[in-house]
Design a protein around this motif. Structure first.
Motif, PDB file in Angstrom:
ATOM      1  N   SER A  28       1.095  -1.477   0.428  1.00 34.33           N
ATOM      2  CA  SER A  28      -0.014  -0.059  -0.149  1.00 34.33           C
ATOM      3  C   SER A  28       1.164   1.087   0.082  1.00 34.33           C
ATOM      4  O   SER A  28       0.520   2.202  -0.912  1.00 34.33           O
ATOM      5  CB  SER A  28      -1.059  -0.361   1.374  1.00 34.33           C
ATOM      6  N   ASP A  29       2.215   1.669   0.451  1.00 33.44           N
ATOM      7  CA  ASP A  29       3.127   2.327   0.969  1.00 33.44           C
ATOM      8  C   ASP A  29       3.369   2.548  -0.636  1.00 33.44           C
ATOM      9  O   ASP A  29       3.592   3.690  -1.401  1.00 33.44           O
ATOM     10  CB  ASP A  29       4.131   2.170   1.584  1.00 33.44           C
ATOM     11  N   LEU A  30       3.447   1.811  -1.820  1.00 28.29           N
ATOM     12  CA  LEU A  30       4.371   1.669  -2.773  1.00 28.29           C
ATOM     13  C   LEU A  30       2.712   2.024  -3.993  1.00 28.29           C
ATOM     14  O   LEU A  30       3.278   2.485  -4.876  1.00 28.29           O
ATOM     15  CB  LEU A  30       4.717   0.720  -3.404  1.00 28.29           C
ATOM     16  N   SER A  31       1.894   1.521  -3.997  1.00 32.61           N
ATOM     17  CA  SER A  31       0.820   1.455  -4.262  1.00 32.61           C
ATOM     18  C   SER A  31       0.235   2.854  -4.642  1.00 32.61           C
ATOM     19  O   SER A  31      -0.326   4.005  -6.269  1.00 32.61           O
ATOM     20  CB  SER A  31      -0.628   0.968  -4.106  1.00 32.61           C
ATOM     21  N   VAL A  32       0.685   3.904  -3.613  1.00 32.65           N
ATOM     22  CA  VAL A  32       0.400   5.659  -4.201  1.00 32.65           C
ATOM     23  C   VAL A  32       1.235   6.430  -4.302  1.00 32.65           C
ATOM     24  O   VAL A  32       1.132   7.768  -4.634  1.00 32.65           O
ATOM     25  CB  VAL A  32      -0.324   5.795  -2.260  1.00 32.65           C
TER      26      VAL A  32
END
Length: 91
Positions: A28-32
């Protein structure tokens, strides 16, 4: 998820310290994230207290067979170059 080793972690004006760190970024850190991810955005940071090159090698694999990858982190200069590998079991 992503784990990034920084074995010679330094601030911009300092000499390398060999007190390494490993930065953990969740999916989730990387998807945003846009095209860059800053170390301040890491979900977790594992820091060495020794000048052992902690984080030189970082490998993920399911060591305990529970279906979740665990994290292996090398510290090649531990105890006068003897080295060691640390295992972090995922919850």
């Amino acid at each position: 998820d992503l784990a990034i080793g920084a074995p010679d972690m330094v601030d911009y004006d300092d000499e390398p310290s060999d007190e390494g760190q490993v930065f953990i970024f969740t999916g989730s850190d990387l998807s945003v994230a846009a095209s860059e991810v800053d170390s301040d955005e890491a979900s977790a940071v594992i820091t060495s207290t020794d000048t052992d090159g902690f984080g030189r090698t970082v490998v993920a694999g399911d060591m305990d067979g529970d279906g979740h990858d665990d994290l292996f982190v090398a510290a090649p200069r531990y105890e006068d170059q003897e080295g060691k590998v640390m295992l972090f079991i995922s919850p």
